[in-house]
Structure formats: structure tokens, C-alpha cells
Design an enzyme around this catalytic site. Structure first.
Site, PDB file in Angstrom:
ATOM      1  N   LEU A 138       0.854  -1.189   0.000  1.00 46.66           N
ATOM      2  CA  LEU A 138       0.000   0.000   0.000  1.00 46.66           C
ATOM      3  C   LEU A 138       0.887   1.234   0.000  1.00 46.66           C
ATOM      4  O   LEU A 138       1.814   1.354   0.802  1.00 46.66           O
ATOM      5  CB  LEU A 138      -0.906  -0.010   1.226  1.00 46.66           C
ATOM      6  CG  LEU A 138      -1.863   1.173   1.401  1.00 46.66           C
ATOM      7  CD1 LEU A 138      -3.150   0.726   2.099  1.00 46.66           C
ATOM      8  CD2 LEU A 138      -1.223   2.323   2.203  1.00 46.66           C
ATOM      9  N   ASP A 140       1.001   5.048   0.732  1.00 44.57           N
ATOM     10  CA  ASP A 140       0.338   6.145   1.438  1.00 44.57           C
ATOM     11  C   ASP A 140       1.103   7.420   1.139  1.00 44.57           C
ATOM     12  O   ASP A 140       2.118   7.722   1.766  1.00 44.57           O
ATOM     13  CB  ASP A 140       0.343   5.847   2.939  1.00 44.57           C
ATOM     14  CG  ASP A 140      -0.315   6.945   3.760  1.00 44.57           C
ATOM     15  OD1 ASP A 140      -0.945   7.844   3.168  1.00 44.57           O
ATOM     16  OD2 ASP A 140      -0.188   6.911   5.010  1.00 44.57           O
ATOM     17  N   PHE A 166       3.767  -1.682   3.517  1.00 41.17           N
ATOM     18  CA  PHE A 166       3.204  -0.341   3.632  1.00 41.17           C
ATOM     19  C   PHE A 166       4.296   0.681   3.357  1.00 41.17           C
ATOM     20  O   PHE A 166       5.270   0.779   4.104  1.00 41.17           O
ATOM     21  CB  PHE A 166       2.613  -0.131   5.034  1.00 41.17           C
ATOM     22  CG  PHE A 166       1.422  -0.996   5.308  1.00 41.17           C
ATOM     23  CD1 PHE A 166       0.134  -0.509   5.164  1.00 41.17           C
ATOM     24  CD2 PHE A 166       1.590  -2.324   5.689  1.00 41.17           C
ATOM     25  CE1 PHE A 166      -0.961  -1.315   5.401  1.00 41.17           C
ATOM     26  CE2 PHE A 166       0.496  -3.143   5.932  1.00 41.17           C
ATOM     27  CZ  PHE A 166      -0.788  -2.643   5.786  1.00 41.17           C
ATOM     28  N   LYS A 167       4.135   1.408   2.263  1.00 39.20           N
ATOM     29  CA  LYS A 167       5.073   2.464   1.909  1.00 39.20           C
ATOM     30  C   LYS A 167       4.491   3.780   2.414  1.00 39.20           C
ATOM     31  O   LYS A 167       3.544   4.315   1.840  1.00 39.20           O
ATOM     32  CB  LYS A 167       5.287   2.503   0.399  1.00 39.20           C
ATOM     33  CG  LYS A 167       6.252   3.586  -0.071  1.00 39.20           C
ATOM     34  CD  LYS A 167       6.273   3.658  -1.594  1.00 39.20           C
ATOM     35  CE  LYS A 167       7.190   4.759  -2.093  1.00 39.20           C
ATOM     36  NZ  LYS A 167       7.111   4.925  -3.570  1.00 39.20           N
ATOM     37  N   ILE A 168       5.075   4.291   3.486  1.00 35.71           N
ATOM     38  CA  ILE A 168       4.556   5.483   4.134  1.00 35.71           C
ATOM     39  C   ILE A 168       5.430   6.663   3.751  1.00 35.71           C
ATOM     40  O   ILE A 168       6.607   6.735   4.110  1.00 35.71           O
ATOM     41  CB  ILE A 168       4.541   5.315   5.674  1.00 35.71           C
ATOM     42  CG1 ILE A 168       3.781   4.030   6.063  1.00 35.71           C
ATOM     43  CG2 ILE A 168       3.927   6.541   6.325  1.00 35.71           C
ATOM     44  CD1 ILE A 168       2.327   3.997   5.654  1.00 35.71           C
TER      45      ILE A 168
END
Length: 305
Positions: A138, A140, A166-168
Site C-alpha cells: 500500500l 500512502d 506499507f510504503k509510508i
């Protein structure tokens, strides 16, 4: 530190164009070869830094097939499949899986500033892709304009089995990563940062296991991640301080054009052309980029020479 399943540096491959605006397929192969030689842990294609918003559906198909076939297992390939329409996202993910991609990356559904998926719609789209049976990252990022609070991300991580990474890269990424890791627990198998690694040390300290940068200097950023994960924070800090001026110039002045200009300078590709309405870099901005890179002696500046 938790031993995450996904870690390291997984940069975004730029999409090279010829001067007439057509895709440079031979250049694409050279980009991928250079990235493998840079020692990357994975390669992402068709992301925003690949100029996916300037690429037709037919060109997407060509690039997906070319990239997976040419990399040929030398590194895992992530295929970006983002789209507002869930059916299109699912079809792209299914194709990526069938062709041998390791992971798909997707943003929440959005189209422009005002047409955005809500929490339920975002959950449902990721759930649909999860049913295809390929791991999902994902993304973000502020570009979508979709609010993704930590409780929603943690719920998605726990309830959508294939949502693993999760790529924040939102403002305050370290704080969000820290909270996501705490709330998501073992369901978060790959907490990553992005945004060219401009906040990498803070994000690693917060528990990030990897980063998705551009393809400009992954051979210099990768060791920062590896040193930190190995417990040598001082070595990581020194490596990060060394490359930060170049990363800052890339992030604040150049964007996705930086990797292409560096690859032209190093003979990887022959043109840094970007499709309209993206303007070329100003010559002074480009000159400073190369000035900052040369003392670092990254592979990109010598790979094709």
C-alpha cells in the site's frame, strides 16, 4: 528489532523515452540492468516516478512484460497497479501475477482532487486485489489526497491477508510508521518509507525495514538500510549524512527527472526526455545535481561509460 519478511532497498525504475517521445525499450533494459548492478533488493515499475500518469495502457502492457522478462528473476519486481476503477486495478494485478511479479503496489482509489475513495471503498478495493493472491504494498502518499489513518491501515493489515507491505511517505512518516508497527503487529510484514529516502534515518529509527527510492543512488542508500538493520546505527547515520545533500536536491528540485539525468550522465540511457506537460530540468538545476553526485561516485555515473 523485528525480523521483517520484506526489507532493504526497492527503487522505482524510471521509464526512458526517445527524443520523439516514444518509449526507449532498449534503454528500459539498460535501466533494469543498471539497477540490478546497483545491488537493489527489488525493482518497482510503473510507479509515479516511472511517469505512470503519462503512459498509455498499451505501453503499460509492453513495459510490464518487458521488465519482468528482462529482470528474469535477478530481483523481485513490484508492478504498480493503481487506478480509481477497482476492476482495472484487479485486472492489472492479475496480469502482474500471471507474468511473474513478486508484489503489486497500489494507492487508494482517487481521481483528481475531489474524487476520492472513502475508508470503506479503499478497504474494498484492496480486499478485491487481495483475493487474486499476490502480495500487496500500500502506498500512502499525499498525491492521492486520501486520508489513511493508522487504525484503518492496521485493520486492513489484519483482515486482508495479502496486504503485507506499507510504503509510508506522508508528512510525519516516522510517527505514522511507529504507530502502524505498534498497532498492526505481525500483520505488517514490510514497513517501508519512500519520498527518495529524505526522511530515511528517522523512519529507520521508527522501525522501517526498507525504503523505496528512485534509481539514482540505491547503491549508496542501500547500505544505510543494511547497517541500521544490522544494529550499526552510527555507520547508517554517517552514510545517510553523506548522501543527504544529493537526496535533498532530488526531492526538492528535480523529482523523477533526477534519476534520468543521472543515467544520461553515466551513459545508461541516451535521453532524459519527459512527456509534456513535464518540463525539462533547468540546466543549472541539472548541473548542481551532477555536482552533488560526482563526489559520491555512484555507479550510475560510470555504469555506461
Amino acid at each position: 528489532m523485528t525480523a521483517y519478511k520484506y526489507s532493504g532497498i526497492w527503487p522505482v525504475a524510471p521509464t526512458p523515452f526517445n527524443e520523439d517521445g516514444t518509449i526507449d525499450t532498449d534503454g528500459m533494459r539498460r535501466v533494469l540492468d543498471c539497477m540490478v548492478d546497483q545491488g537493489v533488493d527489488g525493482i518497482c515499475i510503473l510507479a509515479n516516478f516511472s511517469e505512470q500518469f503519462l503512459i498509455s495502457d498499451a505501453e503499460r502492457d509492453t513495459l510490464t512484460r518487458l521488465s519482468i522478462e528482462h529482470v528474469a528473476g535477478r530481483a523481485p519486481v513490484i508492478v504498480t497497479v493503481s487506478h480509481f476503477a477497482t476492476e482495472i486495478v484487479a485486472a492489472r494485478a492479475r496480469q502482474a501475477k500471471d507474468l511473474g511479479a513478486a508484489i503489486v503496489m497500489m494507492m487508494p482509489p482517487y481521481h483528481g482532487a475531489l474524487l476520492k475513495g472513502n475508508a470503506e471503498q479503499t478497504f474494498e478495493q484492496f480486499q478485491r486485489v487481495g483475493e487474486i493472491g499476490i502480495p500487496i504494498m500500500l502506498q500512502d502518499a499525499p498525491l492521492s489526497g486520501v486520508d489513511l489513518p493508522v487504525p484503518l491501515l492496521a485493520k486492513m493489515a489484519r483482515e486482508i491477508e495479502m496486504l503485507k507491505l506499507f510504503k509510508i511517505e506522508c508528512p510525519g512518516a516516522a510517527a505514522k510508521l511507529r504507530a502502524l508497527i505498534a498497532e498492526g503487529g505481525d500483520a505488517v510484514e514490510g514497513p517501508f518509507d519512500g519520498e527518495e529516502a529524505i526522511t530515511l534515518m528517522a523512519d529507520l529509527d521508527a522501525g522501517a525495514s526498507g525504503t523505496m527510492t528512485s534509481a539514482m543512488i540505491p547503491d549508496l542508500i542501500g547500505p544505510v538500510v543494511k547497517d541500521h538493520l544490522a544494529g550499526d546505527r552510527q555507520a547508517a547515520l554517517e552514510g545517510y549524512a553523506r548522501v543527504l545533500p544529493a537526496i535533498n536536491h532530488e526531492n526538492r528540485q528535480c523529482g523523477f527527472r533526477a534519476a534520468k539525468e543521472a543515467m544520461v550522465e553515466g551513459g545508461v540511457i541516451h535521453s532524459a526526455f519527459c512527456r509534456h506537460p513535464i518540463p525539462p530540468l533547468h540546466p543549472q538545476t541539472r548541473a548542481m545535481l551532477i555536482e552533488l553526485l560526482k563526489p559520491l561516485n555512484p555507479l550510475v555515473l560510470s555504469w555506461g561509460r
